[in-house]
Design a protein around this motif. Structure first.
Motif, PDB file in Angstrom:
ATOM      1  N   TYR A 171      -0.037   8.461  47.443  1.00 29.88           N
ATOM      2  CA  TYR A 171      -0.295   9.767  46.809  1.00 29.88           C
ATOM      3  C   TYR A 171      -0.002   9.731  45.322  1.00 29.88           C
TER       4      TYR A 171
ATOM      5  N   ILE B  16      -4.190  12.121  48.051  1.00 27.06           N
ATOM      6  CA  ILE B  16      -3.983  10.889  48.961  1.00 27.06           C
ATOM      7  C   ILE B  16      -4.946   9.861  48.771  1.00 27.06           C
TER       8      ILE B  16
ATOM      9  N   THR C 113      -7.148   2.759  55.336  1.00 23.55           N
ATOM     10  CA  THR C 113      -5.573   2.064  54.945  1.00 23.55           C
ATOM     11  C   THR C 113      -5.093   0.983  55.827  1.00 23.55           C
TER      12      THR C 113
ATOM     13  N   ALA D 285       1.377  16.378  51.430  1.00 28.96           N
ATOM     14  CA  ALA D 285      -0.348  16.148  50.990  1.00 28.96           C
ATOM     15  C   ALA D 285      -0.682  17.324  50.976  1.00 28.96           C
TER      16      ALA D 285
ATOM     17  N   ASP E  19       4.876   4.162  54.082  1.00 26.08           N
ATOM     18  CA  ASP E  19       3.990   4.361  55.452  1.00 26.08           C
ATOM     19  C   ASP E  19       4.890   5.378  56.313  1.00 26.08           C
TER      20      ASP E  19
ATOM     21  N   HIS F  23       0.677   5.286  53.208  1.00 22.17           N
ATOM     22  CA  HIS F  23      -0.009   6.563  52.481  1.00 22.17           C
ATOM     23  C   HIS F  23       0.284   6.191  50.976  1.00 22.17           C
TER      24      HIS F  23
ATOM     25  N   PRO G 115       0.903   9.202  60.632  1.00 21.33           N
ATOM     26  CA  PRO G 115       0.048  10.080  60.357  1.00 21.33           C
ATOM     27  C   PRO G 115       0.538  11.635  60.832  1.00 21.33           C
TER      28      PRO G 115
END
Length: 333
Positions: A129, A227, A263, A220, A208, A127, A211
């Motif tokens: 951001y 993201i 990703t 998020a 990471d 992830h 999800p």
């Protein structure tokens, strides 16, 4: 020999490993009558800490005299912790375990006394951001504009931090590049890193996790946070050079996320030491798959467990106690 295909990764030496590696070597054997275990997980605010605690609560309630302490750790550092006798059980990514078994970077010595209990089936997705005020459209903008980012990549020595550093470099923005452009890299627990972004002390966070992990979902969902997908070229490099797997965080996983996020991800293994008591490991493996419903009630990540896949995808040898269970139920011949 391992039970399946292995992945070879190379990367920069991780400084935090030196302190762990310098620790005095202690016996790693844990006898059946001495079942007080230390369990190396991940960041306190990350999924691994909750997952390992859930698992060992099941063991504490079902294995006589077992007690445990869960401690923070990371995928890169945990194999060293096991080998040094500082913990008896841990999670670590298959890529890191393969490197540890060979003594490849980021490890300075071969760690050949680690054994697998199960492939967890979990998938930790990268992830990335950033604060919207930076005006970043794609991750390639960082290098193109030589943005002096202030970014946190999670606890130093964790598999997620190593992956984050490699991901940035794959987009032309290595740690050294970012620092040369006037930026900075910090290495904090997830919650602390996210708080710094929220307080505008830093610009972004990369690491990471599963999800939809609660802390990542909270972050998020903020209006001023975006993201980002990795580029196709960076994803291909992460796969070919280090063994990361291309993946997608589907649209709608997070509030306000209306597009798929392209990703990479990696899968952790549940591991112990070669001389861990065989009967204890057998009981743990049996409980993991015969009481999966109880694990799922504690953390929904355990829905990924699949006994038919658990003894495969390993990059270190299977522990005899786990092997006995898999043979007993016919998963292994």
């Amino acid at each position: 020999m391992t039970n399946s295909k292995t992945f070879w990764q190379r990367g920069p030496i991780v400084a935090v490993l030196l302190a762990v590696a310098a620790a005095p070597i202690m016996p790693t054997a844990a006898h059946a009558e001495d079942k007080a275990y230390t369990v190396s997980a991940g960041s306190i605010s990350g999924s691994w800490f909750a997952i390992m605690t859930t698992m060992f609560e099941l063991y504490r309630n079902n294995i006589e005299d077992l007690t445990y302490t869960t401690i923070p750790g990371g995928s890169v550092a945990n194999p060293i912790s096991l080998s040094a006798g500082q913990s008896q059980f841990a999670m670590s990514y298959s890529t890191n375990l393969f490197a540890a078994a060979r003594g490849d970077e980021p490890y300075e010595a071969q760690l050949d006394n680690i054994r697998a209990i199960a492939n967890t089936g979990l998938s930790a997705y990268m992830h990335v951001y950033f604060d919207k005020s930076l005006g970043i459209e794609t991750l390639d903008d960082i290098a193109a504009r030589q943005i002096p980012l202030k970014i946190d990549t999670g606890p130093r020595g964790s598999g997620g931090e190593l992956a984050a550093g490699r991901m940035l470099a794959a987009h032309g923005a290595s740690y050294e590049d970012i620092q040369a452009w006037g930026g900075s890299i910090t290495y904090s627990p997830y919650r602390e890193a996210m708080d710094r972004v929220n307080d505008k002390q830093i610009d972004g966070f990369a690491n990471d996790d599963l999800p939809g992990a609660p802390l990542f979902a909270e972050f998020a969902g903020k209006d001023d946070i975006t993201i980002y997908s990795q580029s196709a070229e960076a994803i291909a490099l992460m796969e070919s050079e280090y063994g990361y797997i291309p993946g997608v965080i589907p649209a709608g996983t997070y509030e306000g996320q209306d597009q798929d996020i392209m990703t990479t991800y990696q899968t952790p293994l549940f591991v112990t030491t070669a001389d861990m008591d065989e009967e204890v490991v057998y009981q743990m493996t049996k409980l993991m798959f015969e009481k999966t419903d109880e694990l799922i009630a504690g953390h929904n990540a355990f829905t990924a467990l699949d006994v038919n896949k658990a003894p495969f995808g390993l990059t270190v040898p299977l522990h005899p106690g786990a092997e006995r269970y898999y043979r007993e139920i016919g998963v292994l011949e």
